[in-house]
Write a protein that holds these residues in place. Structure first.
Motif, PDB file in Angstrom:
ATOM      1  N   PHE A  85       0.777  -1.145  -0.015  1.00 10.41           N
ATOM      2  CA  PHE A  85      -0.074  -0.062   0.028  1.00 10.41           C
ATOM      3  C   PHE A  85       0.792   1.133  -0.006  1.00 10.41           C
ATOM      4  O   PHE A  85       0.548   2.098  -0.628  1.00 10.41           O
ATOM      5  CB  PHE A  85      -0.957  -0.154   1.200  1.00 10.41           C
ATOM      6  CG  PHE A  85      -1.584   1.200   1.291  1.00 10.41           C
ATOM      7  CD1 PHE A  85      -2.902   1.196   0.541  1.00 10.41           C
ATOM      8  CD2 PHE A  85      -1.254   2.341   2.097  1.00 10.41           C
ATOM      9  CE1 PHE A  85      -3.488   2.628   0.665  1.00 10.41           C
ATOM     10  CE2 PHE A  85      -1.921   3.195   2.458  1.00 10.41           C
ATOM     11  CZ  PHE A  85      -3.244   3.541   1.738  1.00 10.41           C
ATOM     12  N   ALA A  86       1.686   1.302   0.873  1.00 15.38           N
ATOM     13  CA  ALA A  86       2.568   2.410   1.039  1.00 15.38           C
ATOM     14  C   ALA A  86       3.551   2.536  -0.518  1.00 15.38           C
ATOM     15  O   ALA A  86       3.623   3.909  -0.710  1.00 15.38           O
ATOM     16  CB  ALA A  86       3.655   2.256   2.083  1.00 15.38           C
ATOM     17  N   ILE A  87       3.952   1.711  -1.000  1.00 18.57           N
ATOM     18  CA  ILE A  87       4.646   1.687  -2.184  1.00 18.57           C
ATOM     19  C   ILE A  87       3.997   2.406  -3.296  1.00 18.57           C
ATOM     20  O   ILE A  87       4.282   3.283  -4.056  1.00 18.57           O
ATOM     21  CB  ILE A  87       5.391   0.470  -2.696  1.00 18.57           C
ATOM     22  CG1 ILE A  87       6.516  -0.062  -1.668  1.00 18.57           C
ATOM     23  CG2 ILE A  87       5.925   0.431  -4.085  1.00 18.57           C
ATOM     24  CD1 ILE A  87       6.907  -1.487  -1.945  1.00 18.57           C
ATOM     25  N   GLU A  88       2.683   1.764  -3.358  1.00 19.75           N
ATOM     26  CA  GLU A  88       1.853   2.324  -4.448  1.00 19.75           C
ATOM     27  C   GLU A  88       1.376   3.908  -4.032  1.00 19.75           C
ATOM     28  O   GLU A  88       1.409   4.597  -5.233  1.00 19.75           O
ATOM     29  CB  GLU A  88       0.607   1.483  -4.636  1.00 19.75           C
ATOM     30  CG  GLU A  88       0.789  -0.051  -5.154  1.00 19.75           C
ATOM     31  CD  GLU A  88      -0.354  -0.584  -5.936  1.00 19.75           C
ATOM     32  OE1 GLU A  88      -1.178   0.227  -6.329  1.00 19.75           O
ATOM     33  OE2 GLU A  88      -0.351  -1.875  -5.989  1.00 19.75           O
ATOM     34  N   LEU A  89       1.163   4.229  -2.752  1.00 22.45           N
ATOM     35  CA  LEU A  89       0.970   5.626  -2.367  1.00 22.45           C
ATOM     36  C   LEU A  89       2.053   6.331  -2.965  1.00 22.45           C
ATOM     37  O   LEU A  89       1.946   7.493  -3.486  1.00 22.45           O
ATOM     38  CB  LEU A  89       0.417   5.737  -0.959  1.00 22.45           C
ATOM     39  CG  LEU A  89      -0.160   6.781  -0.468  1.00 22.45           C
ATOM     40  CD1 LEU A  89      -1.344   6.819  -1.266  1.00 22.45           C
ATOM     41  CD2 LEU A  89      -0.104   6.542   0.879  1.00 22.45           C
ATOM     42  N   SER A  90       3.484   6.028  -2.720  1.00 18.32           N
ATOM     43  CA  SER A  90       4.790   6.568  -2.975  1.00 18.32           C
ATOM     44  C   SER A  90       4.844   6.731  -4.601  1.00 18.32           C
ATOM     45  O   SER A  90       5.475   7.846  -4.837  1.00 18.32           O
ATOM     46  CB  SER A  90       5.846   5.980  -2.429  1.00 18.32           C
ATOM     47  OG  SER A  90       6.304   4.723  -3.041  1.00 18.32           O
ATOM     48  N   TRP A  91       4.235   5.982  -5.300  1.00 18.35           N
ATOM     49  CA  TRP A  91       4.154   5.998  -6.689  1.00 18.35           C
ATOM     50  C   TRP A  91       3.136   6.892  -7.306  1.00 18.35           C
ATOM     51  O   TRP A  91       2.965   6.980  -8.526  1.00 18.35           O
ATOM     52  CB  TRP A  91       3.937   4.534  -7.337  1.00 18.35           C
ATOM     53  CG  TRP A  91       5.242   3.847  -7.407  1.00 18.35           C
ATOM     54  CD1 TRP A  91       6.207   3.921  -6.765  1.00 18.35           C
ATOM     55  CD2 TRP A  91       5.187   2.360  -7.719  1.00 18.35           C
ATOM     56  NE1 TRP A  91       7.044   3.038  -6.704  1.00 18.35           N
ATOM     57  CE2 TRP A  91       6.524   1.954  -7.524  1.00 18.35           C
ATOM     58  CE3 TRP A  91       4.445   1.564  -8.301  1.00 18.35           C
ATOM     59  CZ2 TRP A  91       6.915   0.684  -7.808  1.00 18.35           C
ATOM     60  CZ3 TRP A  91       4.749   0.281  -8.582  1.00 18.35           C
ATOM     61  CH2 TRP A  91       5.908  -0.114  -8.609  1.00 18.35           C
TER      62      TRP A  91
ATOM     63  N   GLY B  52      -3.531   1.002 -15.429  1.00 15.41           N
ATOM     64  CA  GLY B  52      -3.034   0.301 -14.375  1.00 15.41           C
ATOM     65  C   GLY B  52      -4.295   0.438 -13.179  1.00 15.41           C
ATOM     66  O   GLY B  52      -5.344   1.011 -13.592  1.00 15.41           O
ATOM     67  N   ASP B  53      -3.942   0.026 -11.865  1.00 16.44           N
ATOM     68  CA  ASP B  53      -5.045  -0.234 -10.914  1.00 16.44           C
ATOM     69  C   ASP B  53      -4.973   1.229  -9.926  1.00 16.44           C
ATOM     70  O   ASP B  53      -4.057   1.519  -9.815  1.00 16.44           O
ATOM     71  CB  ASP B  53      -4.851  -1.335 -10.179  1.00 16.44           C
ATOM     72  CG  ASP B  53      -5.011  -2.692 -10.938  1.00 16.44           C
ATOM     73  OD1 ASP B  53      -5.371  -2.816 -12.078  1.00 16.44           O
ATOM     74  OD2 ASP B  53      -4.794  -3.865 -10.348  1.00 16.44           O
ATOM     75  N   SER B  54      -6.241   1.493  -9.507  1.00 13.61           N
ATOM     76  CA  SER B  54      -6.252   2.073  -8.237  1.00 13.61           C
ATOM     77  C   SER B  54      -5.796   1.303  -6.969  1.00 13.61           C
ATOM     78  O   SER B  54      -5.509   0.141  -7.276  1.00 13.61           O
ATOM     79  CB  SER B  54      -7.760   2.589  -7.916  1.00 13.61           C
ATOM     80  OG  SER B  54      -8.382   1.421  -7.543  1.00 13.61           O
ATOM     81  N   ILE B  55      -5.307   2.039  -6.087  1.00  9.73           N
ATOM     82  CA  ILE B  55      -4.612   1.676  -4.949  1.00  9.73           C
ATOM     83  C   ILE B  55      -5.726   0.715  -4.163  1.00  9.73           C
ATOM     84  O   ILE B  55      -5.395  -0.430  -4.093  1.00  9.73           O
ATOM     85  CB  ILE B  55      -4.057   2.489  -4.107  1.00  9.73           C
ATOM     86  CG1 ILE B  55      -2.636   3.277  -4.490  1.00  9.73           C
ATOM     87  CG2 ILE B  55      -3.774   1.568  -2.658  1.00  9.73           C
ATOM     88  CD1 ILE B  55      -2.301   4.310  -3.753  1.00  9.73           C
ATOM     89  N   LEU B  56      -6.868   1.142  -4.173  1.00 11.25           N
ATOM     90  CA  LEU B  56      -7.936   0.243  -3.745  1.00 11.25           C
ATOM     91  C   LEU B  56      -8.133  -1.070  -4.379  1.00 11.25           C
ATOM     92  O   LEU B  56      -8.420  -2.264  -3.671  1.00 11.25           O
ATOM     93  CB  LEU B  56      -9.355   1.354  -3.839  1.00 11.25           C
ATOM     94  CG  LEU B  56     -10.602   0.458  -3.479  1.00 11.25           C
ATOM     95  CD1 LEU B  56     -10.718   0.120  -1.924  1.00 11.25           C
ATOM     96  CD2 LEU B  56     -11.877   1.384  -3.928  1.00 11.25           C
ATOM     97  N   ASN B  57      -7.996  -1.051  -5.828  1.00  5.21           N
ATOM     98  CA  ASN B  57      -8.093  -2.184  -6.658  1.00  5.21           C
ATOM     99  C   ASN B  57      -7.066  -3.201  -6.493  1.00  5.21           C
ATOM    100  O   ASN B  57      -7.286  -4.422  -6.214  1.00  5.21           O
ATOM    101  CB  ASN B  57      -8.437  -2.045  -7.907  1.00  5.21           C
ATOM    102  CG  ASN B  57      -8.612  -3.013  -8.804  1.00  5.21           C
ATOM    103  OD1 ASN B  57      -7.623  -3.569  -9.312  1.00  5.21           O
ATOM    104  ND2 ASN B  57      -9.653  -3.648  -8.896  1.00  5.21           N
ATOM    105  N   SER B  58      -5.871  -2.582  -6.302  1.00  8.18           N
ATOM    106  CA  SER B  58      -4.788  -3.426  -5.914  1.00  8.18           C
ATOM    107  C   SER B  58      -4.820  -4.236  -4.577  1.00  8.18           C
ATOM    108  O   SER B  58      -4.514  -5.397  -4.357  1.00  8.18           O
ATOM    109  CB  SER B  58      -3.512  -2.643  -5.825  1.00  8.18           C
ATOM    110  OG  SER B  58      -2.828  -2.588  -7.197  1.00  8.18           O
ATOM    111  N   MET B  59      -5.088  -3.388  -3.634  1.00  8.47           N
ATOM    112  CA  MET B  59      -5.367  -4.213  -2.247  1.00  8.47           C
ATOM    113  C   MET B  59      -6.473  -4.950  -2.392  1.00  8.47           C
ATOM    114  O   MET B  59      -6.391  -6.225  -1.719  1.00  8.47           O
ATOM    115  CB  MET B  59      -5.595  -2.902  -1.313  1.00  8.47           C
ATOM    116  CG  MET B  59      -4.355  -1.985  -1.022  1.00  8.47           C
ATOM    117  SD  MET B  59      -2.924  -2.733  -0.738  1.00  8.47           S
ATOM    118  CE  MET B  59      -1.935  -2.479  -2.344  1.00  8.47           C
ATOM    119  N   SER B  60      -7.522  -4.741  -2.990  1.00  9.38           N
ATOM    120  CA  SER B  60      -8.612  -5.685  -3.077  1.00  9.38           C
ATOM    121  C   SER B  60      -8.195  -7.208  -3.974  1.00  9.38           C
ATOM    122  O   SER B  60      -8.420  -8.235  -3.478  1.00  9.38           O
ATOM    123  CB  SER B  60      -9.724  -5.087  -4.093  1.00  9.38           C
ATOM    124  OG  SER B  60     -10.639  -6.080  -4.001  1.00  9.38           O
TER     125      SER B  60
END
Length: 192
Positions: A24-30, A123-131
């Motif tokens: 989650f943190a990595i995708e947020l930093s991206w 690409g995915d939203s972070i929500l979708n990636s975490m899901s």
């Protein structure tokens, strides 16, 4: 030698959760979008060719991530010895999370656009990636509890359902990313 179901202990569960937070943190930093850029959050979107695909909590590709969980459980059950099997869930989360990072990297986003029918994929939203990671965990948990033949049957059903409805599934996704076939790409695009 008969093997029972893989045990998931508290430490392994905490490690799996910690890994999810790292991804989650990595995708947020991206600077990936946290939710759909449309500004809404939905439990499901079935419109594969819309801008909301891979942006909401679940979509047709969630079936593929459940199958990932089946596959990771099966691989761990076959490969990991003894006490290492206690760490099967964090290993599975690490693999799935790493795929999510790769899938949302420019190299794979560009590959999807060039080699598949997903021309507008961003690409995915972070929500979708975490899901997606959560869907894999659901698949892992189901494989842990269901007989093997049920797990295989569900995987085949999911693959055939996705193929019939969206002209795509895990098998075609892997094929088109690794060895694109123009006639399949054209057939998939005709379903748009």
């Amino acid at each position: 030698m008969m093997r029972g179901p893989i045990t998931v202990d508290r430490r392994a569960t905490i490690a799996a959760i910690a890994l999810v937070l790292v991804y989650f943190a990595i995708e947020l930093s991206w600077h990936r979008p946290p939710i759909c850029p449309c500004g809404t959050v939905k439990l499901w979107t079935g419109a594969v060719w819309s801008a909301e695909n891979s942006q909401q909590i679940s979509d047709w590709y969630s079936l593929s991530h459940i199958i990932h969980g089946f596959l990771f459980y099966g691989a761990a059950w076959l490969i990991l010895p003894g006490r290492a099997r206690l760490w099967a869930l964090p290993f599975a989360v690490a693999i799935e999370g790493s795929w999510e990072l790769l899938e949302n990297s420019p190299i794979i986003i560009d590959r999807y656009r060039a080699a598949t029918a997903a021309v507008g994929y961003s690409g995915d939203s972070i929500l979708n990636s975490m899901s997606d990671i959560g869907m894999m965990v659901i698949g892992f948990a189901l494989a842990r509890r269901l007989p093997v033949w049920w797990t295989v049957g569900i995987a085949i059903f999911f693959e055939l359902l996705a193929l019939a409805v969206i002209r795509d599934n895990l098998t075609l996704n892997v094929l088109m990313l690794t060895y694109p076939i123009e006639s399949i790409r054209v057939w998939q695009a005709a379903g748009a």
